[in-house]
Motif scaffolding. Structure first.
Motif, short mmCIF file in Angstrom:
data_model
loop_
_atom_site.label_atom_id
_atom_site.label_comp_id
_atom_site.label_asym_id
_atom_site.label_seq_id
_atom_site.Cartn_x
_atom_site.Cartn_y
_atom_site.Cartn_z
N THR A 104 0.82 -1.20 0.00
CA THR A 104 0.00 0.00 0.00
C THR A 104 0.86 1.26 0.00
OG1 THR A 104 -1.73 -1.17 1.19
CG2 THR A 104 -1.81 1.21 1.25
N GLU A 108 2.54 5.46 -2.67
CA GLU A 108 2.22 6.69 -1.96
C GLU A 108 2.64 7.93 -2.75
OE1 GLU A 108 3.26 8.28 2.40
OE2 GLU A 108 2.72 6.16 2.29
N GLU A 110 3.00 8.30 -6.00
CA GLU A 110 2.11 8.45 -7.15
C GLU A 110 0.76 9.01 -6.70
OE1 GLU A 110 0.48 8.52 -10.86
OE2 GLU A 110 2.58 8.25 -10.32
N GLU A 111 0.24 8.52 -5.60
CA GLU A 111 -1.04 9.02 -5.09
C GLU A 111 -0.94 10.49 -4.69
OE1 GLU A 111 -4.03 7.61 -5.05
OE2 GLU A 111 -3.11 5.94 -6.13
N ARG A 112 0.19 10.87 -4.11
CA ARG A 112 0.40 12.27 -3.71
C ARG A 112 0.42 13.18 -4.95
NH1 ARG A 112 4.74 11.69 -0.54
NH2 ARG A 112 3.44 11.36 1.27
N ARG A 114 -1.04 12.54 -7.85
CA ARG A 114 -2.40 12.58 -8.39
C ARG A 114 -3.28 13.54 -7.58
NH1 ARG A 114 -4.69 6.88 -8.50
NH2 ARG A 114 -6.49 7.99 -9.32
#
Length: 130
Positions: A104, A108, A110-112, A114
């Motif tokens: 998970t 992190e 990449e999610e930040r 996005r």
């Protein structure tokens, strides 16, 4: 990847549980069948040869004596094995959970990125509307 690994491990665990349930379900019939077979065998052996029956009973008595003498040791070893299995299961569970956390946290960054793009787009649209 983690879902496939976890799924495979859980499938194996469920298969083991199903086998244990099958064993527990068949144990009572085996416990009822065994004494009847022993009585029948003793009756047949007595008809065949009394000496053979005495020899078989002496051997069974000797084996029974050893079973009683070493039964406590076997019980202690079984308890230790059960504790070791429980420790292994808890370590396995902790390891699986750690893998999920690492998996998970791996995305992190990449999610930040996005989230920042989505925030910028939202702010541009809001500022354009005003």
């Amino acid at each position: 990847m983690v879902a496939e690994t976890t799924g495979g491990l859980l499938a194996g665990l469920l298969d083991g549980v199903a086998r244990l349930e099958e064993l527990v379900a068949s144990a009572p019939s085996a416990l009822l069948r065994a004494p009847l077979l022993v009585l029948g065998a003793l009756a047949l052996m007595t008809q065949l040869s009394f000496a053979l029956t005495a020899l078989a009973l002496a051997g069974a008595g000797l084996i029974g004596t050893f079973a009683v003498l070493f039964g406590r040791r076997a019980h202690r070893l079984a308890a230790e094995a059960e504790r070791a299995r429980a420790d292994a299961a808890s370590t396995w569970d902790e390891t699986l959970r750690a893998v999920e956390v690492v998996y998970t946290c791996d995305g992190e960054d990449e999610e930040r990125r996005r989230l920042e793009v989505a925030e910028r787009d939202f702010l541009r649209r809001e500022c354009a509307l005003q």
